[in-house]
Design a protein around this motif. Structure first.
Motif, short mmCIF file in Angstrom:
data_model
loop_
_atom_site.label_atom_id
_atom_site.label_comp_id
_atom_site.label_asym_id
_atom_site.label_seq_id
_atom_site.Cartn_x
_atom_site.Cartn_y
_atom_site.Cartn_z
N LYS A 193 18.29 49.87 86.32
CA LYS A 193 16.86 50.02 86.05
C LYS A 193 16.71 50.68 84.69
N LEU A 194 16.23 49.93 83.72
CA LEU A 194 16.07 50.46 82.37
C LEU A 194 14.78 51.26 82.28
N SER A 195 14.89 52.50 81.81
CA SER A 195 13.71 53.33 81.61
C SER A 195 12.96 52.89 80.34
N LYS A 196 11.81 53.48 80.10
CA LYS A 196 11.06 53.15 78.90
C LYS A 196 11.87 53.46 77.65
N GLU A 197 12.63 54.59 77.68
CA GLU A 197 13.45 54.96 76.53
C GLU A 197 14.57 53.94 76.33
N ASP A 198 15.16 53.47 77.44
CA ASP A 198 16.22 52.46 77.33
C ASP A 198 15.68 51.16 76.74
N VAL A 199 14.51 50.75 77.20
CA VAL A 199 13.90 49.53 76.67
C VAL A 199 13.60 49.68 75.18
N ALA A 200 13.11 50.86 74.77
CA ALA A 200 12.82 51.10 73.35
C ALA A 200 14.10 51.03 72.52
N LYS A 201 15.22 51.56 73.05
CA LYS A 201 16.50 51.49 72.34
C LYS A 201 16.94 50.05 72.13
N PHE A 202 16.88 49.27 73.22
CA PHE A 202 17.29 47.87 73.11
C PHE A 202 16.38 47.10 72.16
N ARG A 203 15.07 47.37 72.23
CA ARG A 203 14.15 46.67 71.34
C ARG A 203 14.44 46.99 69.88
N GLY A 204 14.69 48.26 69.57
CA GLY A 204 15.03 48.64 68.20
C GLY A 204 16.32 47.98 67.74
N ALA A 205 17.29 47.88 68.67
CA ALA A 205 18.56 47.24 68.32
C ALA A 205 18.38 45.75 68.08
N VAL A 206 17.61 45.08 68.92
CA VAL A 206 17.37 43.64 68.74
C VAL A 206 16.62 43.39 67.44
N ASP A 207 15.67 44.26 67.12
CA ASP A 207 14.88 44.10 65.90
C ASP A 207 15.75 44.20 64.65
N LYS A 208 16.83 45.00 64.73
CA LYS A 208 17.72 45.18 63.58
C LYS A 208 18.93 44.25 63.63
N ASP A 209 18.88 43.24 64.49
CA ASP A 209 19.98 42.26 64.61
C ASP A 209 21.30 42.94 64.96
N TYR A 210 21.29 43.76 65.98
CA TYR A 210 22.52 44.42 66.40
C TYR A 210 23.49 43.39 66.98
N TYR A 211 24.77 43.59 66.69
CA TYR A 211 25.83 42.79 67.27
C TYR A 211 26.79 43.73 67.99
N PHE A 212 27.59 43.18 68.88
CA PHE A 212 28.66 43.97 69.51
C PHE A 212 30.00 43.38 69.11
N GLN A 213 31.02 44.23 69.09
CA GLN A 213 32.38 43.77 68.81
C GLN A 213 33.29 44.27 69.92
N MET A 214 34.14 43.37 70.41
CA MET A 214 35.12 43.72 71.43
C MET A 214 36.48 43.19 71.02
N TYR A 215 37.52 43.65 71.72
CA TYR A 215 38.88 43.14 71.51
C TYR A 215 39.46 42.77 72.86
N PHE A 216 39.88 41.51 72.97
CA PHE A 216 40.49 40.99 74.19
C PHE A 216 41.93 40.63 73.87
N ASP A 217 42.86 41.38 74.44
CA ASP A 217 44.28 41.19 74.10
C ASP A 217 44.48 41.24 72.59
N ASP A 218 43.78 42.17 71.95
CA ASP A 218 43.81 42.39 70.49
C ASP A 218 43.22 41.25 69.69
N LEU A 219 42.49 40.34 70.33
CA LEU A 219 41.75 39.29 69.62
C LEU A 219 40.29 39.72 69.51
N PRO A 220 39.71 39.68 68.31
CA PRO A 220 38.32 40.14 68.17
C PRO A 220 37.32 39.11 68.67
N LEU A 221 36.20 39.59 69.17
CA LEU A 221 35.10 38.72 69.55
C LEU A 221 33.79 39.45 69.28
N TRP A 222 32.76 38.66 68.97
CA TRP A 222 31.46 39.22 68.60
C TRP A 222 30.36 38.47 69.32
#
Length: 594
Positions: A107-136
């Motif tokens: 359950k996302l609170s109002k603050e959580d929703v505001a964080k996600f909205r700000g991140a989406v507005d700034k084109d946030y991306y995530f980076q992970m490593y699977f078996d040392d292979l990068p993915l975005w």
């Protein structure tokens, strides 16, 4: 990797071995998996796509968080690179498919929703490593089309991630990630939202061998049209260099030939004629420069940076810096800089004593601080900014302590040992002409023969030979392009050295021909002036070729680029002076100086 370089109690020898080995091997996982075995998936960081330095921890955003967040032990170079790997909430078992498996219901609170909205507005991306292979992947999307008022924009969060993994026998070869455009959460308004995060996994067999699994990430920089641009850059540089340097060489050699013929007459005619031009100042041309301690320190530091660059190129050409070898470059820079400090100490002290300097200890301290001092001050400011932003670029205290230990226990002792070796070398300065007791007055010069106009002339030609390649380097360091064509970069670097040396020699000759004997500092400043042009290109790249914004990204870009351009200045200044010194010694050996 069992090395824990963030433990400050380790000995420096073990530390160097650890960061060196881990830096080289990081990203080269060779694990063989059994069916149903969990393959390690680490979430690294999130951040605005257009601001590569502004990255944050993955769980700074309110994703599904496990009860115990397990952090991955990292090498020194990975920490310097801003990597902060933690176990991701997704479980991917080897060759086990999942269809819409739930990660968590939250359950996302109002603050959580505001964080996600700000991140989406700034084109946030995530980076992970699977078996040392990068993915975005992007965390969401913004619907801004056809809306003139920003308040009418719609913001959506992706809640379903699909992993497609390719395997060959018992090894992971490739991973791709996609977001489900139909599984969206509206985060436009500040209101509580119930969200279920999902993921799917699909395993496919491939014939791609394990040894070629990193080729996918280097193909973009070696595409035919990119290679054509690189080779066009080199050909353009070579043609420009050959034409201009050939033109200058022809003029220079014809003038020098006439001078040598003129001064090669018998002694009687030589006594009758009045000396003029560069031979006229033979008694002053080897007069030692002002601020000789600073000059020797610049020469020593430039020699160390040149050696560091050559070692980095060697490692790059043998394949150490393959794509996403996390932190290998930063590890190499720290370790090689520490190990080459003895070169700076030896060069600076020996040259300082050749210039009849007396306080070699102060000169050694100046050499040690000449580059490290500005770099340390810049780091302190930028690290404070990163701490204020809570960004991953802020180094942990343990990492700072490790770097200080390396400087205290490796860099400084080797600097001192090099200085002592330089002091005991007892090499005298080789001057083919005796220096007169009193300096000759330098005649008045037109404005274009002053230092700054000469530096502008000297820096433009070398910069014109490298500016095309600079774009690709900037797009790699300050963007998301991948640069792997190190052989071409090495050729461009050699061209840069040749042009710098030649243009500095030419300007030194014209300065001596005008009876200006104060050429030492001028040669160094003219050689290093390309660094100012590169920093000018930074301004152009930031405002015209990139979408970077914000105080943190701006300060990181211009702060660290100032340090890099300063290193360019010291390195190329050393090249320019050394070439000029060889030239001046040669021409004054070739004539009979009374």
């Amino acid at each position: 990797m069992g090395c824990r370089v963030l433990d400050p109690t380790m000995s420096v020898v073990l530390l160097l071995l650890c960061v060196g080995v881990t830096g080289v091997l990081s990203g080269a996982s060779d694990h063989r998996y059994k069916p149903d075995e969990t393959v390690p998936l680490y979430a690294n960081k999130v951040g605005p796509f257009h601001n590569p330095s502004e990255t944050y921890r993955y769980f700074d955003l309110p994703f599904c968080t496990p009860e115990h967040v397990k952090e991955k032990r990292e090498a020194l170079g990975e920490v310097l690179n801003g990597d902060r790997l933690v176990e991701a909430p997704y479980k991917l078992e080897f060759r086990v498919d999942h269809d819409s498996k739930s990660v968590c219901r939250k359950k996302l609170s109002k603050e959580d929703v505001a964080k996600f909205r700000g991140a989406v507005d700034k084109d946030y991306y995530f980076q992970m490593y699977f078996d040392d292979l990068p993915l975005w992947g992007f965390i969401g999307k913004a619907d801004k089309e056809g809306k003139s008022d920003p308040s009418e924009n719609k913001y959506f969060l992706y809640r379903h991630i699909h992993f497609e993994v390719l395997y060959n026998n018992d090894r992971v070869i490739e991973i791709n990630v996609q977001t489900d455009p139909a599984a969206l959460v509206d985060v436009t308004e500040d209101r509580e939202v119930e969200v279920e995060f999902l993921y799917s996994t699909k395993w496919k067999e491939t014939v791609i061998p394990f040894e070629r699994r990193m080729e996918k990430y280097s193909k973009s920089s070696s595409l035919p049209h990119h290679l054509e641009v690189h080779w066009f850059s080199i050909i353009n540089s070579c043609v420009t260099v050959l034409l201009l340097t050939g033109f200058l060489a022809t003029i220079l050699m014809r003038v020098l030939k006439n001078d040598f013929v003129k001064y090669a007459h018998d002694e009687e005619s030589a006594e009758d004629q009045e000396e003029s031009g560069w031979k006229y100042i033979h008694g002053d041309v080897f007069r030692f420069p002002k601020h000789k301690s600073l000059f020797a320190a610049c020469l020593g530091t430039g020699t160390q940076l040149f050696t560091l660059t050559i070692f980095i190129f060697i490692l790059a050409l043998v394949g150490v810096f393959y794509p996403y070898n996390r932190g290998a470059l930063f590890t190499a820079l720290v370790v090689i800089y520490a190990l080459t400090s003895g070169i700076a100490g030896y060069t600076a002290t020996s040259f300082y004593l050749q210039l009849e300097g007396t306080n070699w200890v102060r000169n050694l301290i100046l050499t040690g601080c000449l580059f490290c001092g500005p770099l340390f001050l810049t780091f302190c400011f930028l690290n404070t900014v990163a701490i204020a932003y809570s960004a991953t670029a802020a180094l942990p205290f343990g990492t700072i302590l490790v770097i200080l230990l390396i400087w205290t226990l490796v860099t400084f002792p080797l600097l001192v040992l090099g200085g002592v070796a330089g002091k005991n070398s007892k090499v005298e300065f080789q001057a083919p002409c005796r220096t007169t007791k009193y300096p000759r007055e330098v005649p008045p010069m037109p404005w274009y023969r002053h230092t700054i106009p000469q530096m502008a002339m000297a820096g433009f030609l070398p910069f014109s030979a490298i500016y095309i390649e600079l774009y690709y380097i900037f797009a790699s360091v300050w963007g998301h392009r991948i640069y792997t064509i190190y052989s071409i970069l090495f050729i461009v670097f050699i061209i840069l050295l040749i042009v710098t040396a030649f243009i500095t020699v030419a300007l030194t000759y014209f300065q001596l021909a005008a009876e200006d004997h104060e050429w030492w500092w001028r040669a160094y400043l003219c050689g290093g002036s390309t660094g100012f042009f590169v920093y000018g290109y930074c301004l152009y790249y930031y405002y015209a070729r990139s979408d970077m914004s914000g105080f943190m990204q701006t300060s990181f870009f211009f702060g660290y680029m100032a340090c890099i351009c300063y290193a360019f200045f010291l390195l190329l200044g050393m090249i320019g002076f050394r070439a000029s010194l060889l030239f001046v010694r040669h021409i004054y050996k070739s004539i009979k100086c009374e």
